[in-house]
Design a protein around this motif. Structure first.
Motif, PDB file in Angstrom:
ATOM      1  N   PRO A 194      51.526  14.722 -49.997  1.00  0.00           N
ATOM      2  CA  PRO A 194      51.777  13.489 -49.230  1.00  0.00           C
ATOM      3  C   PRO A 194      53.161  13.454 -48.601  1.00  0.00           C
ATOM      4  O   PRO A 194      53.335  12.894 -47.511  1.00  0.00           O
ATOM      5  CB  PRO A 194      51.590  12.376 -50.276  1.00  0.00           C
ATOM      6  N   VAL A 195      54.155  14.061 -49.267  1.00  0.00           N
ATOM      7  CA  VAL A 195      55.519  14.059 -48.701  1.00  0.00           C
ATOM      8  C   VAL A 195      55.589  14.957 -47.471  1.00  0.00           C
ATOM      9  O   VAL A 195      56.114  14.555 -46.425  1.00  0.00           O
ATOM     10  CB  VAL A 195      56.537  14.512 -49.767  1.00  0.00           C
ATOM     11  N   VAL A 196      55.042  16.169 -47.561  1.00  0.00           N
ATOM     12  CA  VAL A 196      55.168  17.098 -46.440  1.00  0.00           C
ATOM     13  C   VAL A 196      54.351  16.626 -45.233  1.00  0.00           C
ATOM     14  O   VAL A 196      54.830  16.703 -44.084  1.00  0.00           O
ATOM     15  CB  VAL A 196      54.753  18.530 -46.875  1.00  0.00           C
ATOM     16  N   VAL A 197      53.161  16.099 -45.462  1.00  0.00           N
ATOM     17  CA  VAL A 197      52.334  15.655 -44.334  1.00  0.00           C
ATOM     18  C   VAL A 197      52.939  14.406 -43.688  1.00  0.00           C
ATOM     19  O   VAL A 197      53.043  14.318 -42.454  1.00  0.00           O
ATOM     20  CB  VAL A 197      50.891  15.396 -44.804  1.00  0.00           C
ATOM     21  N   GLY A 198      53.367  13.433 -44.512  1.00  0.00           N
ATOM     22  CA  GLY A 198      53.950  12.211 -43.956  1.00  0.00           C
ATOM     23  C   GLY A 198      55.253  12.480 -43.210  1.00  0.00           C
ATOM     24  O   GLY A 198      55.465  11.969 -42.103  1.00  0.00           O
ATOM     25  N   THR A 199      56.119  13.288 -43.806  1.00  0.00           N
ATOM     26  CA  THR A 199      57.413  13.574 -43.169  1.00  0.00           C
ATOM     27  C   THR A 199      57.232  14.376 -41.882  1.00  0.00           C
ATOM     28  O   THR A 199      57.879  14.078 -40.862  1.00  0.00           O
ATOM     29  CB  THR A 199      58.311  14.350 -44.141  1.00  0.00           C
ATOM     30  N   ALA A 200      56.367  15.385 -41.913  1.00  0.00           N
ATOM     31  CA  ALA A 200      56.144  16.179 -40.700  1.00  0.00           C
ATOM     32  C   ALA A 200      55.558  15.330 -39.581  1.00  0.00           C
ATOM     33  O   ALA A 200      55.951  15.479 -38.407  1.00  0.00           O
ATOM     34  CB  ALA A 200      55.207  17.350 -41.019  1.00  0.00           C
ATOM     35  N   ALA A 201      54.636  14.426 -39.916  1.00  0.00           N
ATOM     36  CA  ALA A 201      54.058  13.539 -38.892  1.00  0.00           C
ATOM     37  C   ALA A 201      55.128  12.631 -38.306  1.00  0.00           C
ATOM     38  O   ALA A 201      55.185  12.410 -37.091  1.00  0.00           O
ATOM     39  CB  ALA A 201      52.926  12.721 -39.503  1.00  0.00           C
ATOM     40  N   GLY A 202      56.005  12.103 -39.166  1.00  0.00           N
ATOM     41  CA  GLY A 202      57.060  11.224 -38.677  1.00  0.00           C
ATOM     42  C   GLY A 202      58.052  11.951 -37.785  1.00  0.00           C
ATOM     43  O   GLY A 202      58.456  11.436 -36.729  1.00  0.00           O
ATOM     44  N   LEU A 203      58.439  13.150 -38.189  1.00  0.00           N
ATOM     45  CA  LEU A 203      59.401  13.916 -37.380  1.00  0.00           C
ATOM     46  C   LEU A 203      58.809  14.323 -36.035  1.00  0.00           C
ATOM     47  O   LEU A 203      59.543  14.512 -35.058  1.00  0.00           O
ATOM     48  CB  LEU A 203      59.837  15.164 -38.160  1.00  0.00           C
ATOM     49  N   SER A 204      57.491  14.459 -35.977  1.00  0.00           N
ATOM     50  CA  SER A 204      56.849  14.857 -34.717  1.00  0.00           C
ATOM     51  C   SER A 204      56.719  13.704 -33.729  1.00  0.00           C
ATOM     52  O   SER A 204      56.363  13.934 -32.568  1.00  0.00           O
ATOM     53  CB  SER A 204      55.454  15.428 -35.016  1.00  0.00           C
ATOM     54  N   ARG A 205      56.966  12.480 -34.192  1.00  0.00           N
ATOM     55  CA  ARG A 205      56.800  11.314 -33.314  1.00  0.00           C
ATOM     56  C   ARG A 205      58.096  10.915 -32.613  1.00  0.00           C
ATOM     57  O   ARG A 205      58.171   9.839 -32.023  1.00  0.00           O
ATOM     58  CB  ARG A 205      56.279  10.119 -34.119  1.00  0.00           C
ATOM     59  N   THR A 206      59.102  11.731 -32.690  1.00  0.00           N
ATOM     60  CA  THR A 206      60.357  11.407 -32.009  1.00  0.00           C
ATOM     61  C   THR A 206      60.136  11.329 -30.499  1.00  0.00           C
ATOM     62  O   THR A 206      59.573  12.255 -29.913  1.00  0.00           O
ATOM     63  CB  THR A 206      61.417  12.489 -32.289  1.00  0.00           C
ATOM     64  N   PRO A 207      60.543  10.237 -29.862  1.00  0.00           N
ATOM     65  CA  PRO A 207      60.352  10.125 -28.406  1.00  0.00           C
ATOM     66  C   PRO A 207      61.068  11.248 -27.642  1.00  0.00           C
ATOM     67  O   PRO A 207      62.251  11.522 -27.908  1.00  0.00           O
ATOM     68  CB  PRO A 207      60.963   8.755 -28.071  1.00  0.00           C
TER      69      PRO A 207
END
Length: 251
Positions: free
Chosen positions: A137-150
């Motif tokens: 859950p940490v790796v998937v959530g963090t990677a998804a968040g980092l990929s959403r940078t405008p």
């Protein structure tokens, strides 16, 4: 104004009221249907069991909490590090991210027998299992968040030749924080579950082992007493993550 808004300190008062109501219903059911204690003991019997040997439950809780904290820390650090690599290296993301998402839904309890074969029984094996449960859950959530940078924000930093570290700290990480904390909230609850499962299969101590032994001896009151100790542990860990999220948001 709703009823909930008229209650003082609703975030505390309403959950406590819900718990009192649930315990009251439990007690009423045991009395009204005269349920034998070996099937469903009353709340008073469970409380008496806790009060009769508090050292047993406290020491077991401390052992379970130790596995949760150590294994959780290892899983969070590893998950965050891999997520940063996945989010910053497009080739790596395309190569392994689909597998990380797929493995997230894999029942981790199915992996426990393999851990037993490869690493045996003990604290280290239990910590490794908790870390595995927390990692996904940490790796998937963090990677998804980092990929959403405008992209506009990234272009702005590129225009001033900002280095990767500054770009990460100033733009990528702040935008990823909601997803990071969402992953941490899932991870902290799964860590408690993972510690109990590990104590069933990979360890001989802690609240999970106590529950397993009690089930073999049909001691339902002992099982419920152990669960009553587990509940505040999970609640405090989840509350700690929530408080950290609010502190970061206010900073």
């Amino acid at each position: 104004m709703s009823v909930a808004e008229r209650v003082p300190l609703p975030d505390v008062t309403l959950p406590v009221a819900g718990l009192v109501a649930a315990v009251g219903c439990w007690w009423a059911v045991t009395v009204a249907f005269a349920i034998p204690p070996f099937l469903l003991p009353s709340p008073a019997a469970v409380a008496a069991r806790l009060a009769g040997d508090p050292a047993l439950y406290l020491s077991s809780a401390a052992e379970t909490l130790r596995k949760v904290l150590v294994g959780g820390a290892v899983g969070v650090v590893a998950g965050f590090a891999i997520a940063v690599l996945v989010a910053t290296i497009p080739l790596l993301k395309r190569a392994i991210y689909p597998y990380l998402v797929a493995m997230r839904v894999l029942p981790k309890i199915a992996v426990a027998p393999l851990f037993l074969i490869y690493f045996g029984v003990g604290f280290g094996t239990a910590v490794l299992f908790v870390a595995l449960v927390v990692f996904f859950p940490v790796v998937v959530g963090t990677a998804a968040g980092l990929s959403r940078t405008p992209e506009a924000h990234l272009d702005l930093l590129r225009s001033v030749d900002a280095d990767p570290v500054r770009t990460f700290l100033a733009v990528r990480l702040p935008h990823a924080l909601p997803d990071v904390f969402a992953g941490l909230k899932q991870a902290v609850t799964l860590a408690v579950v993972g510690a109990v499962v590990a104590e069933w299969i990979l360890s001989n101590d802690g609240l999970g082992s106590l529950i397993l032994v009690a089930s073999e001896n049909v001691q339902v009151d002992v099982m419920l007493a152990a669960l009553a100790v587990l509940l505040p542990i999970g609640f405090l860990l989840y509350g700690g993550v929530t408080l950290c999220q609010r502190a970061v948001a206010w900073a």
